[in-house]
Every structure is written in C-alpha cells, then in structure tokens.
Enzyme design. Structure first.
Site, PDB file in Angstrom:
ATOM      1  N   ASN A   1       0.834  -1.030  -0.133  1.00 41.61           N
ATOM      2  CA  ASN A   1       0.144  -0.054   0.145  1.00 41.61           C
ATOM      3  C   ASN A   1       0.687   1.366  -0.154  1.00 41.61           C
ATOM      4  O   ASN A   1       0.472   2.144   0.200  1.00 41.61           O
ATOM      5  CB  ASN A   1      -0.906   0.033   1.390  1.00 41.61           C
TER       6      ASN A   1
ATOM      7  N   HIS B   1      -5.142   5.848  10.665  1.00 35.78           N
ATOM      8  CA  HIS B   1      -3.866   5.964   9.935  1.00 35.78           C
ATOM      9  C   HIS B   1      -4.258   5.778   8.482  1.00 35.78           C
ATOM     10  O   HIS B   1      -3.312   6.062   7.653  1.00 35.78           O
ATOM     11  CB  HIS B   1      -2.745   5.113  10.378  1.00 35.78           C
TER      12      HIS B   1
END
Lengths: 150, 503
Positions: free
Chosen positions: B228, B425
């Site tokens: 990611n 996050h």
C-alpha cells in the site's frame, strides 16, 4: 500431493504448506516463498558453483520450537534473497533434535541451497510471521498455515 | 534475571490463566459508550487486564467482525502493564499480535515494550509536501511530473538505488536520522522541524541493529517499496477549517504531494531479529501471552532496552527514507517546472512506532510507553512537541486514503488525550489482496482511475489490482468517526491527480 496453496487473508499472504515429512514441509515452504518473490526464477539458469550468487555455506539454525524453526529458517532465506537479489531453493536439509517429531523440544537444522539471481522481485515480502502457524500431522500429512507480511 | 522475573510478577500480580477459553464475540458483548465508541469489558475474558475499546460507527461495526481484529484487540488488553484500555481506531483490521489501527500504552519504565505493537514496518508513515501551484496552473505538466517522479523514486524491488551505502553511512543514518541529511545539503533546516520528533529518535543505537538488517537497507534509502506504499500528486478539493488550513499553508485547488512508505527491508529485518530475541525470553520474565506475535518484554529489561534502541534507529532510517524520497521528488519538480518551483514539507507523521510520552492518568502525571500500530499521533494546540508555527492550532495529522481515493488533513485536539493523542492512519482493508485480484484486473483498475482523470504510473498490474479502492473501507467514513468522536478535526480533503505506485 499439493506442495502449498494460497488462502484468504484481509491484508497479508496466507498459505497452507504440506509435506510428507517435516523436512519436505520446510522445503515446500521455501519453494512457496521463492515462487512469491519471483514467479519466473526457474527460467533463469542457476549460476555455477564459484558464482557469488550461489549459497555454498550451509545454514545452521537452532530455535526454541519447531514453529519458530520454520520462521527462523525462512527469515534467513528471505534476508539472503533481498541482500543478494537471489531466490533460493533448498537442495539439502537435515532437521535434528526431534524426538518423536515433538514440536516443543528445541530443534535445529542444517540446509544447503541453490541460488537463482533475479533482476526484480514480484512481491516485497516484509517478513515471515508466527500468525496461525501450527505445524501438525493430519491424516499422515504434515501441514501448517504460513502468513507472510507483504 | 531472576530478580527481574520476581519484580515483574510482583508489579503486575500475574495470575495468568493458561487455558484461555476463547469465547465467540458478538455485538451483544459490546457496550455502546457513545455513537462512535464501543467497549468490550474486562470481564469478557479472564486474562484481560483492562477493557478494550473501539472507535467505530454502528454502520462500520460489521466490518470489524469480519476478521480477527477484535480478537486481537482483546489479546492486546492482556499485555503486562497496559494502562486504561486497549484501543482500536475505525480503520482497524486484522494484523498479527496487535490489530492494525491498534493503540496501547504501558507503564514506564516497568511495563512491557512490544515489537509486535510496532509491527514489521517500523515507522511506516506519511509526509505531505505543499506547492504554491493550483491544479489549473500545472495541469499540462502533470503527466511529465508523474513520469519524472517515477524515474527518480524506484520501488527498490529490483536492484534498488544505484548508490549502495556503506555500513558506516547506514550507521550514521540510524543514529542521526534527518538532521544528518540536512547537514549534508539534502533538504532545508525547516524540514527537520516539520517532522514528528524532528526526524530523529535520540535513543537510537546502531550497535543494536544487526548486520543483516543494515545490509538489507544499503540500497534502499530513497525507495518506495510495494504493497500500500505510494506517492501521489494530489489537489485540495475542500477546506473544512479556513483558519487552520491557512496555518498549515493549505488552500483550495492547491497541488500537493503525498509520500507513504517506511523503513523498508532494514525495519522488517529489525523486527524479525527482535522477535527471535524476545519470544524465547518470555519464561525469564514470567510472561504468558495468548498470541506469540504480541511479543513483549519489560521495557527496562536488557532485551527491552536493546529493542527500543534498535527500533529508534530503524525509525530514524524510515524518516531518512521519506526525506530522501522528498529530495528526489523536489528534483523532479524543479526539472519539469523550473528552478524556482519548490515543495515545502507540511509535516511528516509516523504510524508504526513506540514512544515515551507523558500523560496525566487518574490525576497523576506519568510517563507511558505508547504503542501505535497503524495509528497516528495527534497532539493538540499548545503541545510543546509540535513545531512552533503549528503550536497555536495543533499538530497536522495526515491520513492517506487507499490508492486513487481521497486523503485527509486533520488537526489534533485535546479530546484525543483519552486515546493517548492518537487517531486513525488510513482506510483499512476489508478485502484480501487475493480476493481483490480475483475481482478486478489491474488493467480494469487503471482504466477506472484514468476515466476519473487520474494518471497512473506503476510497473506491476498485480500490485494495482491488489490495492484497488474497493478492497478498502471508505476513508471518508473512517475520518468522519474520528472527527465526530472529537479525536481530531477535519481541515482539508485531498484527491489524487497522479498515482505513482511502487509495485
């Protein structure tokens, strides 16, 4: 018999590894990792013995239990792969200190490898985890789930 | 060694039940505290030392039952020395040991420190660079900018960067983080201030990091990685708070650049190395855990001290990595837009880290070891550890979305003290990578992004498919929870103009 299969995981890579013996399970786990790192490595000829890429020194590891031994073994191979830009297959392995294949006694192993240089990794395996790891014999086949952090 | 064991047993009165009965958790086991906060009481499982809390809306609650994140949160509540609660953020999803999106504070100095509570990608984090351009002003250059940035910032999955640093140079980075790079002419003095912890954990000790870990990092300073991790050229589409946006230097239609990556192979190896040290040490300290990956030892034990010093060093490496990526992005920016074009660092935040912070707990001031695993520090206005120029408004909190979706800039608030000044996050996965690649091909994902006017630069179609937006929770819903729960406030929304993916 399948060597391994890919299972579902929400974020990481979860596999089921099989082997007729514990040694074979370790060999298949290393091959699964090699295939994930580079699907095309077998198209490359392994270098000759005197090449810098061939892992000639046998790996020796001792761990607290069999599950940890598998994590430590694969972690060593993973680190060598990334440093040397190679993937490795196991050519020889001997697991010792396994009275009755106990999974709780401190076992150790010695292994040798064939290294295949790669230009590029398909996947960046960050680490070999203990998640769901449980080496056991079911219907005569050694097996465990193995989760790679990717 | 023996003293440690007895002190530890005495401190925490360990009465661990060895055969934990794993009860099936259902929604009825959760107590609703507010519309955005749910609690699993300490009585739910015999080995819990504190209650477990999750910040999530009722609508999103189903997502956390889909995987093992709640079970992992409950396991976190068993950590020796944990204070108040084990906490999960709305982007929580299954990790190992802790769930991702997990927060736990333990008593300093006699509570535990947990490599599992930081994760393999130590100091994975995000930084945001701001330009003075609007989208309209540089639209015609975007394709070239994306191409140049991709050229300048390799993923590192191949041969890495051309320059392979020596072990001595790696040691310098491990010890000194960003300041040593700025001193060598990479970046500006302001870049040090605009980084969490000024880009350097002072406890870092390179001698606690293995040669193997250092070797894995030698050609990885300035590489993006995979998964990611991404680099995006984005634009500000919405400003929620004009005053704070102004303090952060943000305005509508502004072009910004986001960098999301961590400590690469060095940090991964560092975590692996310390799991190998910490796990065999459990019997020495009388530690019994329901999950091996929770992996902890007393902070003040020799193993705990070495881990903290090694993790601090890997965090410095991660900051240096993001800093050097920023340097190469700035080079690309100038090569396309001219020497006068510049990118200023708004802020850099870590989201996989353990830090010593001071809090008031039940009226008593105390230091805590705060573990944030997939969670972002969010200090409020007036906090001494944020840059002076933001001290009047609060710390900028950067929340990256999944590839191709919105990202957010928030600001820390006093209310988030209840979660050790922490927020989410990112979006958090809901679909496995395997399932994502089965559902959509990389080509389809690229076509979809391009149809929305987003430029995509990626070497691997598989990597694109794995990170398809549908594999993640809706980032806007995640941010809405932390905003409505008062843990931080929305400042700006960003959308991607160009995505540069590692692999």
């Amino acid at each position: 018999m399948k060597k391994y299969e890919v299972l579902e995981h929400p974020a990481e890579l979860r596999l089921m590894i099989y082997g007729k013996t514990i040694e074979e399970l370790f060999i298949n786990a290393a091959e699964a990792m090699a295939n994930i790192l580079s699907s095309k490595f077998k198209e490359v000829q392994p270098p000759k013995v005197d090449s810098q890429y061939l892992e000639v020194e046998p790996l020796k590891i001792e761990s607290v239990d069999l599950n940890s031994l598998l994590v430590d073994f694969l972690s060593e191979i993973l680190a060598k792969s990334q440093i040397n830009k190679c993937v490795y297959l196991v050519s020889k392995i001997k697991i010792t200190q396994l009275p009755n294949y106990s999974i709780t006694k401190s076992p150790s192993l010695e292994a040798e490898f064939i290294g295949y240089p790669v230009e590029h990794f398909d996947e960046d395996i960050k680490a070999v985890t203990y998640e769901d790891l449980n080496i056991q014999k079911i219907n005569g086949i050694w097996q465990t789930i193995l989760v790679f952090d990717i | 060694m023996v003293i440690w064991k007895s002190v530890f047993r005495r401190c925490f009165g360990i009465a661990i039940i060895f055969d934990i009965i794993k009860t099936m958790l259902t929604k009825k086991d959760l107590i609703k505290i507010t519309d955005y906060l749910w609690e699993i009481p300490k009585s739910f499982r015999a080995d819990m030392r504190v209650p477990a809390r999750i910040y999530v809306s009722e609508k999103m609650l189903a997502d956390v039952f889909r995987d093992k994140s709640l079970e992992q949160l409950i396991n976190t509540a068993t950590l020796p020395g944990i204070v108040k609660y084990a906490i999960a953020m709305p982007d929580a999803h299954e990790g190992y040991g802790f769930c991702i999106g997990g927060v736990a504070a333990t008593k300093f100095p006699d509570g535990v420190i947990s490599p599992g509570g930081v994760g393999y990608d130590q100091n994975c984090g995000v930084r945001l660079l701001i330009s003075h351009y609007t989208e309209k002003e540089i639209k015609s250059h975007l394709e070239k900018l994306a191409t140049e940035i991709q050229k300048e910032v390799p993923s590192g999955l191949g041969r890495g960067r051309q320059i392979k640093l020596s072990i001595a140079e790696i040691d310098k980075i491990l010890e000194s983080g960003i300041p040593c790079l700025v001193n060598r002419g990479y970046g500006e003095k302001e870049d040090i201030e605009n980084c969490e912890h000024q880009g350097r954990m002072e406890m870092a000790d390179p001698s606690c990091v293995s040669e193997m870990a250092k070797n894995r990092g030698r050609d990885q300073v300035g590489t993006l990685g995979s998964g990611n991790h991404f680099l995006e050229i984005q634009k500000v589409t919405e400003i929620f708070d004009e005053e704070i946006a102004k303090a952060f230097g943000l305005f509508k239609d502004q072009v910004v650049v986001m960098i999301h990556t961590g400590s690469r192979g060095l940090g991964h190896q560092n975590c692996t190395d310390y799991l190998r040290i910490v796990i065999p040490a459990y019997p020495k300290y009388g530690i019994k855990l329901p999950d091996k990956e929770l992996a902890c030892v007393p902070f003040n034990s020799p193993e705990g001290q070495r881990f903290f010093k090694a993790m601090s060093a890997a965090c410095n490496f991660a900051w240096a990595n993001r800093h050097m990526i920023m340097h190469y992005v700035r080079q690309a920016w100038k090569s396309v837009l001219g020497e006068k074009a510049n990118l200023k660092l708004l802020y850099d935040v870590a989201h996989n880290i353990a830090k010593i912070e001071e809090y008031e707990v039940d009226g008593e001031k105390m230091k805590l070891i705060v573990h944030r695993k997939g969670a972002t520090r969010a200090f409020p206005a007036g906090h001494p550890e944020i840059p002076e120029k933001y001290r009047g408004v609060g710390q900028p909190v950067i929340i990256p979305g999944s590839m191709g979706t919105a990202s957010y800039v928030l600001v820390g608030t006093e209310k988030s003290k209840e979660v050790w000044y922490t927020v989410c996050h990112g979006a958090g996965r809901t679909m496995s990578r395997h399932a994502a690649t089965r559902a959509l091909s990389g080509q389809e994902v690229v076509r979809n992004l391009e149809s929305r006017g987003i430029i995509v630069k990626c070497y691997s179609m598989k990597g694109i498919a794995e990170e398809a937006p549908m594999a993640y929770k809706n980032i806007s819903e995640v941010v809405e929870v932390v905003h409505n729960a008062g843990l931080s406030r929305r400042v700006a929304r960003l959308i991607p103009l160009a995505v540069i993916k590692g692999e």
